[in-house]
Design a protein around this motif. Structure first.
Motif: not given
Lengths: 110, 112
Positions: A102-110
């Motif tokens: 189903a996928g993994t949502r990745l967020t990379v924060k500055p």
């Protein structure tokens, strides 16, 4: 039991950190494993594939496969905001069809 | 080399209607797979065609069908549309199947 399972996330990491994405699969006979990246509103694109146990490195990306544990992972080193996307694990079954998690949502924060 | 082309890009239909989606694979690719993508469900496998034959099929009702032509272009048909059929339908091609997939931009289907 789903054939390919991933943590849906979201997974949030700071810029420069290592992002670790995990995937398990149920078909012990599976031979080929793929990681696709999908940006919001876009189609999936292949970023890594691995066939043998162990690690495979390509730039900042490392795919890891453990067939005994039916486990495949993707490490992203020095994560960048541009890596923010959904990562899809895909497994090729013996009959040649490709099944996705189903996928993994990745967020990379500055 | 041209990529995978899907048409139309957007479709709006009403319940009970039928719809046909088209996919032109990358030149030289003989395998075409279709996937349904909905939020939270990921990509659900519909079917795969290779050399005009359906080689694999996912767990979708018979309302979902497809075919492949001699030039490897593929069409997918959904009959008697239901609200739950609203989704992004993605087509992917590969040389022989079960390997690196190249995806089209998808057809966004809305059923009202």
């Amino acid at each position: 039991q789903k054939e390919v399972e991933q943590n849906s996330g979201p997974l949030s990491v700071p810029e420069g950190a290592i992002a670790s994405l995990n995937c398990t699969y149920s078909d012990r006979g599976s031979q080929s494993f793929f990681w696709y990246r999908q940006y919001s509103g876009k189609s999936p694109e292949l970023i890594m594939f691995i066939y043998s146990n162990g690690d495979k490195e390509d730039g900042r990306f490392t795919a890891q496969l453990n067939k005994a544990s039916q486990y495949v992972s993707l490490l992203i080193r020095d994560s960048q905001p541009s890596d923010s996307a959904t990562y899809l694990c895909a497994v090729k079954h013996n009959n040649n069809d490709m099944r996705f998690g189903a996928g993994t949502r990745l967020t990379v924060k500055p | 080399k041209a990529g995978v082309t899907q048409t139309p890009r957007y479709l709006i239909k009403t319940r009970g209607q039928q719809v046909t989606l088209s996919c032109s694979p990358i030149s030289g690719h003989r395998s075409v797979s279709w996937y349904q993508q909905t939020p939270g469900q990921g990509l659900q496998f519909l079917f795969e065609y290779f050399s005009e034959t359906q080689r694999n099929k996912g767990n979708f009702p018979g309302r979902f069908s497809g075919r492949q032509f001699s030039n490897s272009r593929s069409e997918m048909n959904v009959s008697t549309l239901e609200l739950g059929d609203s989704a992004l339908y993605l087509c992917a091609s590969s040389r022989s199947g079960g390997e690196k997939l190249f995806f089209g931009s998808g057809t966004q289907l809305s059923v009202l």
